[in-house]
Design an enzyme around this catalytic site. Sequence first.
Site, PDB file in Angstrom:
ATOM      1  N   CYS A  72       0.835  -1.203   0.000  1.00 17.11           N
ATOM      2  CA  CYS A  72       0.000   0.000   0.000  1.00 17.11           C
ATOM      3  C   CYS A  72       0.872   1.257   0.000  1.00 17.11           C
ATOM      4  CB  CYS A  72      -0.909   0.016   1.219  1.00 17.11           C
ATOM      5  SG  CYS A  72      -2.125  -1.304   1.232  1.00 17.11           S
ATOM      6  N   CYS A  73       0.516   2.200  -0.864  1.00 18.54           N
ATOM      7  CA  CYS A  73       1.312   3.418  -0.983  1.00 18.54           C
ATOM      8  C   CYS A  73       0.645   4.620  -0.334  1.00 18.54           C
ATOM      9  CB  CYS A  73       1.581   3.734  -2.450  1.00 18.54           C
ATOM     10  SG  CYS A  73       0.090   4.188  -3.388  1.00 18.54           S
ATOM     11  N   GLN A  74      -0.632   4.486   0.090  1.00 20.64           N
ATOM     12  CA  GLN A  74      -1.370   5.653   0.553  1.00 20.64           C
ATOM     13  C   GLN A  74      -0.717   6.333   1.748  1.00 20.64           C
ATOM     14  OE1 GLN A  74      -2.688   2.777  -0.280  1.00 20.64           O
ATOM     15  NE2 GLN A  74      -4.433   3.097  -1.640  1.00 20.64           N
ATOM     16  N   HIS A  76       2.350   6.755   2.230  1.00 19.62           N
ATOM     17  CA  HIS A  76       3.579   7.437   1.819  1.00 19.62           C
ATOM     18  C   HIS A  76       3.309   8.561   0.823  1.00 19.62           C
ATOM     19  CE1 HIS A  76       5.783   4.095   3.624  1.00 19.62           C
ATOM     20  NE2 HIS A  76       5.041   3.271   2.925  1.00 19.62           N
TER      21      HIS A  76
END
Length: 307
Positions: A72-74, A76
Amino acid sequence: MMKAIDLFSGAGGFSTGAQMAGVDVVWAANHWPAAVTIHAQNHPNAQHACQDLQQANWMEVPRHDLLMASPCCQGHSKARGKANGNPQHDASRSTAWAVVSAAEHHRPAFAVIENVPEFTRWALYPAWCAAMDALGYALTPMIVDAADHGAPQHRERLFIVAVRAKHSIMLRLEKRAHVPARSIIDFSAGNWQPIEKPGRAAATLRRVQAGRRAHGDRFVMPYYGGGSGLTGRCLSRPLGTITTRDRWGVVDGNRTRMLTAQECRAAMGFPDNYILPTKHTEAVHMLGNAVCPPAARDVIAAMLEAA
């Protein structure tokens, strides 16, 4: 043939890129049932799991040579918006530890991890790297723009190539010619509307006027966010980043519309026959979250060549 697994597989961008590079994807997992369904329709020969990967039983995962993961990138990303600092993003960032857990159990020869560039600014990034190092992996991080690898959009992402070796490898990642946005836009398709209509936002009209001055009657423009918001973007350039909700509008004379899901699919570099959800918002969400297949293809191919 090299065998791979795909963690946080989403719509299947990593898996598609791996197949383009000649790798056989044997297992894929994601926590979102709709994404698992789409992945299974497009990659029917792989085993699939719908689960929280932080709770995964890695004994159930088949043998593989390459671990691919896009945690998951949210937590960052700069695009996380008003939820910045929200505890949900602490949980989001922690998904990266599933990569370490899987690598510890299976010890594949290679791993490739994709995320936003801000991943390297995570407070626990040094600890994450140290954990991979303790498992015997040497890391090669790099920032890759999908436009440099044949996708008609600028999309900068971090790729970390991990190899079980004493020293990291040097990848020869050659840039390809940029593909213009006009190559993926079908002016005979989509739900066109007149630009001048009651209720049209003043900010949108200003964008249209600025775009016409800069690019003529045909161009694209974002409906929110930065980048080309004040001037639009000419069709001879790649698009800006495809996001998880409708962002890019097409202007053609006195009419306008948002990109179709099929155009977003082409901008991401998926094959034209790649199956998408029938609901537009769901398709765009999956595509905006996906790994760009051409970028994944070139990174994996360069890794195999260097190894």
